[in-house]
Write a protein that holds these residues in place. Structure first.
Motif, mmCIF file in Angstrom:
data_model
loop_
_atom_site.group_PDB
_atom_site.id
_atom_site.type_symbol
_atom_site.label_atom_id
_atom_site.label_comp_id
_atom_site.label_asym_id
_atom_site.label_seq_id
_atom_site.Cartn_x
_atom_site.Cartn_y
_atom_site.Cartn_z
ATOM 1 N N THR A 21 3.675 0.262 -9.019
ATOM 2 C CA THR A 21 2.682 -0.404 -8.253
ATOM 3 C C THR A 21 2.477 -1.704 -9.010
ATOM 4 O O THR A 21 2.192 -2.713 -8.565
ATOM 5 C CB THR A 21 1.238 0.345 -8.580
ATOM 6 N N ALA A 76 -4.617 -4.745 -2.299
ATOM 7 C CA ALA A 76 -3.551 -5.600 -1.897
ATOM 8 C C ALA A 76 -3.934 -6.718 -1.226
ATOM 9 O O ALA A 76 -3.347 -8.049 -1.303
ATOM 10 C CB ALA A 76 -2.645 -4.442 -0.837
ATOM 11 N N VAL A 100 0.819 -1.072 -0.179
ATOM 12 C CA VAL A 100 0.096 0.135 0.058
ATOM 13 C C VAL A 100 1.034 1.125 -0.060
ATOM 14 O O VAL A 100 1.696 1.395 0.833
ATOM 15 C CB VAL A 100 -0.906 -0.047 1.285
ATOM 16 N N ALA A 121 -7.117 0.656 -2.171
ATOM 17 C CA ALA A 121 -5.841 0.232 -2.311
ATOM 18 C C ALA A 121 -5.430 -0.715 -1.423
ATOM 19 O O ALA A 121 -4.873 -1.912 -1.746
ATOM 20 C CB ALA A 121 -4.744 1.363 -2.143
ATOM 21 N N ILE A 122 -6.168 -0.845 0.123
ATOM 22 C CA ILE A 122 -5.685 -1.665 0.980
ATOM 23 C C ILE A 122 -6.568 -3.242 0.345
ATOM 24 O O ILE A 122 -6.047 -4.346 0.373
ATOM 25 C CB ILE A 122 -6.239 -1.480 2.506
ATOM 26 N N GLN A 175 -7.504 5.271 -0.304
ATOM 27 C CA GLN A 175 -6.553 4.219 0.271
ATOM 28 C C GLN A 175 -7.238 2.934 0.685
ATOM 29 O O GLN A 175 -6.530 1.917 0.858
ATOM 30 C CB GLN A 175 -5.892 5.195 1.586
ATOM 31 N N PHE A 177 3.193 -1.568 4.344
ATOM 32 C CA PHE A 177 2.367 -0.005 4.097
ATOM 33 C C PHE A 177 3.696 1.021 4.214
ATOM 34 O O PHE A 177 4.112 1.255 5.142
ATOM 35 C CB PHE A 177 1.457 -0.009 5.469
ATOM 36 N N PRO A 228 1.081 5.092 4.621
ATOM 37 C CA PRO A 228 -0.374 4.876 4.156
ATOM 38 C C PRO A 228 -1.269 6.231 4.337
ATOM 39 O O PRO A 228 -2.226 6.250 3.659
ATOM 40 C CB PRO A 228 -0.951 3.645 4.759
#
Lengths: 259, 313
Positions: free
Chosen positions: B193, A169, A101, A165-166, A162, A179, A182
């Motif tokens: 990414t 992941a 992240v 995004a977590i 975010q 992280f 973050p």
């Protein structure tokens, strides 16, 4: 002190050095992270903590030392008693169980939230689309964003991005989550929602290495706090020990600014 | 304090008058006058051209769908499509090679671009056409070793293959730089990414980087496509019967030079107009992640909810 842990560490970093040109950023880092452990790395800006995190999944190549994740040396392998550099595709394979992240979220802006989450499971891990979508819905519910499934990242707030995004992941079912600051790019009122999500993950036994400036998060969620300064680990221990009773003058000076 | 009260007091009374929803845009008389004047000028010019006997419009009309012209149009369009597709494909390879950390790939790509951008297209076309005078036989062989296969150059290089090779290789050099610019415009964090998630470079490029680069690749590529359509007229020098060549072949016979050129000009303009519309659609597709609100269209007008909030004050 808990009973001595006989398990193998998930991450084992030994004597890690890293320099950008002539600037030495990491000057010999030794760190073991046990499965299920939540390690929070604190330290002033420029202490090398983000760089160290990026070395763990080989986004940065290290100059000396070695990093093992899950028993494999990241970026290299032994062949006939000699250490050989891996090809880019072989390194890509090593990263498949490491989630990350980023400070700037780095969602794919041309994809919807759902597409963002299923991209790696379907494209890299060969999961079926149906099961990836199923899993994505479950993860979105877990981070509280089920209704945003068809939104594009730019239509979301920073905190929502975010959390997506977590979820993205987590979708690769990682053994290890990294992280990288973050919450540093978030407005203060949005930090809480991201930290809450991370606290949940910590409670569920996910192995996490978190680089952050959030002392409060370190105190509540970390199993171990590592304090870095000037490319070395200055001090480490339980949150109570490092945050409550710091021994090293540099740790004391750093923490004094947050009181 | 008294002014403060005045400000505080006023909205409740004239809230609806002050509401920007009810704002009017003042009528711009100066713009209207300019529009009218410009319109009159253009209409007048059009009238003069339309009534100028020297343009011989009836001849234009007679030859507009002439089979020879149509044949030339097909050749021009076909050449454009084939050369452009090959040029974009090769340009993509060159751009990726140019940006790669592999010294061999980036050097080769740089040399290719240097050569094919650095020499006039017309000269390249003539060279391809006359390849047989330089190399009478084309062969595949191991360097300094045995020959595996060979062909007579004249049987391989027809006007068609010379035209395609010349146009496509030249186009590839330009497209390489356009695509490279587009790839560079994508945030570094995106490829990082993709890498961190275990994607191979090829997949990261295809799924993450190129779709985002398209936003800055499409407009100059539209430019290239339009100049390619016109560049195909250069192949008339190597006896390819393109649109320009076919109208020339007609006016060489009939001496109706201007009307025949007008036929070509109008066809070129028609095609480029259609392409402009197509480009607009493609651009909208690749900016889809960029809209802040709903599925399509600009931000919605203020709705009743905002009005209702206002009213509760």
């Amino acid at each position: 002190m808990s009973a001595p842990d006989t398990r193998e560490p998930l991450v084992r970093a030994r004597n890690v050095h890293k320099a950008f040109e002539s600037l030495e950023v990491l000057k010999g880092i030794d760190l073991d992270v046990m499965p299920g452990e939540v390690v929070v790395i604190l330290g002033p800006s420029g202490s090398g903590k983000s760089t160290f995190l990026r070395c763990i999944n080989h986004l940065e190549a290290i100059g000396r030392g070695s990093i093992m994740v899950g028993g494999e040396q990241i970026g290299y392998r032994m062949k006939d008693g000699r250490l050989v550099r891996l090809s880019a595709n072989a390194i890509a394979r090593q990263r498949r169980r490491i989630g990350m992240v980023f400070q700037q979220f780095n969602l794919y802006p041309h994809m919807t939230v759902l597409q963002n989450i299923i991209e790696a499971p379907v494209g890299v891990h060969g999961e079926s689309r149906a099961s990836a979508v199923e899993n994505a819905k479950r993860l979105l519910a877990r981070v509280g964003l089920s209704e945003k499934i068809d939104s594009y990242p730019r239509q979301l707030s920073g905190g929502q991005q975010q959390r997506v995004a977590i979820a993205r992941a987590l979708a690769i079912r990682p053994d290890l989550m990294l992280f990288d600051e973050p919450t540093s790019a978030l407005d203060p009122e949005l930090v809480g929602e991201v930290l809450n999500t991370m606290r949940d993950l910590a409670r569920q036994g996910l192995t996490m290495i978190v680089v952050t400036h959030e002392i409060g998060f370190a105190r509540e969620a970390a199993d171990r706090v590592v304090f870095m300064d000037d490319g070395v680990i200055v001090e480490q221990g339980t949150p109570d020990a490092v945050l409550g009773n710091p021994q090293h003058p540099r740790t004391k000076a750093f923490l004094a600014r947050f009181l | 304090m008294s002014t403060q009260q005045a400000i505080d007091a006023s909205p409740s009374g004239d809230a609806s008058v002050r509401d920007v929803v009810n704002a009017h845009t003042p009528f711009r008389y100066d713009r209207l006058i300019l529009w009218v004047a410009l319109g009159a000028l253009l209409a007048n010019f059009g009238w003069i051209v339309a009534n100028n006997e020297n343009f011989e419009w009836p001849v234009v009309g007679r030859y507009f769908f002439d089979p020879t012209v149509m044949q030339g149009l097909y050749v021009s369009l076909g050449l454009t499509v084939v050369a452009m597709v090959l040029g974009i494909a090769l340009g993509l390879v060159l751009a990726v090679a140019r940006m790669s950390t592999d010294r061999l790939a980036s050097t080769l790509s740089a040399w290719f671009i240097w050569f094919f951008r650095g020499t006039p297209l017309l000269v390249q076309l003539i060279f391809w056409y006359n390849l047989s005078t330089l190399f009478p036989v084309l062969s595949i062989s191991i360097p300094f070793g045995p020959t595996l296969a060979s062909w007579d150059t004249n049987s391989v290089i027809t006007p068609m293959t010379a035209a395609i090779a010349g146009l496509a290789l030249n186009e590839a050099a330009y497209m390489a730089e356009i695509i490279r610019g587009g790839l560079l415009s994508v945030d570094r964090g995106q490829s990082e990414t993709a890498e961190a998630f275990g994607m191979t470079r090829a997949r990261a490029l295809w799924r993450v980087i190129i779709p985002q680069a398209m936003r800055s690749i499409v407009p100059p590529t539209g430019n290239q496509l339009i100049s390619m359509i016109k560049a195909t007229s250069l192949v008339s020098v190597i006896a390819m019967a393109d649109l320009l060549y076919s109208v020339q072949s007609i006016y060489n016979r009939t001496f109706e030079i201007i009307p025949m050129l007008m036929v070509a000009v109008i066809w070129y303009l028609l095609i480029t107009s259609i392409l402009n519309v197509g480009q607009g659609y493609i651009e909208r597709y690749y900016s889809r992640g960029d809209r802040r609100t709903g599925k399509d269209g600009p931000a919605e007008k203020p709705t009743n909810t905002t009005m209702a909030e206002e009213a509760t004050h």
